[in-house]
Motif scaffolding. Structure first.
Motif: not given
Length: 150
Positions: A31-52
Motif C-alpha cells: 500500500m501507498s501511504v494514501d491507501q494505508m490511511l484509507a484502509h485504516c478509515n474503513v474500520m471507523y467507517e464501519m462504526v460511524y458511517d453506513d457505507v459497508h
C-alpha cells in the motif's frame, strides 16, 4: 497496548499520523501511504458511517468463530497479514483528506469514550467489550503506522 480512549494515547496516534508525508514509503507491504490511511478509515467507517454492508449470517458466524479473536486480542498483527476484501484499497486516494478523516475518527472515538463502546455491536463480530474495541482500533493503527516507520 495503547488505549484509544485515553487522551494521551489518542494524541500519540495523531502525532504519529502527522509525521506521515504524501511520499512516505512503507517498510513492508504494497500500500501507498494514501491507501494505508484509507484502509485504516474503513474500520471507523464501519462504526460511524453506513457505507459497508453487514455480512450475511453465515459469513458473520465464520468471522465471529474464526477471525474475531485474532482481531480483538492484544497480540500484534504479523507483517503482510491478509486483509478482508472491504479493507483492500486499490486506487489512489487524496492523502490530506484521508489523513484528516482518520484523525477526526480517532478524536471522535476518544471523545465518545469507553462507555459508548461497551457492548457496542460490530458490523462483523457482534457485540464487543470496550477493551475488544480498543484492541481492534489500537493494534490496527499501530500496525500500519509502524509499517510506515512512524
Amino acid at each position: 497496548m495503547k488505549n484509544i480512549f485515553s487522551t494521551d494515547d489518542s494524541k500519540e496516534f495523531v502525532d504519529r499520523i502527522n509525521q506521515l508525508k504524501n511520499d512516505s514509503q512503507p517498510i513492508w507491504g504494497k500500500m501507498s501511504v494514501d491507501q494505508m490511511l484509507a484502509h485504516c478509515n474503513v474500520m471507523y467507517e464501519m462504526v460511524y458511517d453506513d457505507v459497508h454492508p453487514k455480512p450475511n449470517s453465515f459469513l458473520r458466524f465464520v468471522l465471529k468463530s474464526f477471525i474475531k479473536n485474532k482481531v480483538v486480542n492484544a497480540i500484534p498483527y504479523p507483517r503482510n497479514i491478509r486483509t478482508a476484501p472491504q479493507f483492500i484499497i486499490s486506487n489512489n486516494r487524496d492523502f490530506e483528506l484521508e489523513k484528516s478523516r482518520l484523525i477526526d475518527y480517532i478524536n471522535r472515538t476518544q471523545q465518545l469514550g469507553e462507555k459508548e463502546f461497551e457492548g457496542k455491536e460490530s458490523l462483523s463480530f457482534g457485540k464487543l467489550t470496550s477493551k475488544e474495541w480498543n484492541n481492534m482500533f489500537a493494534k490496527h493503527l499501530d500496525h500500519h503506522l509502524s509499517q510506515f516507520n512512524v
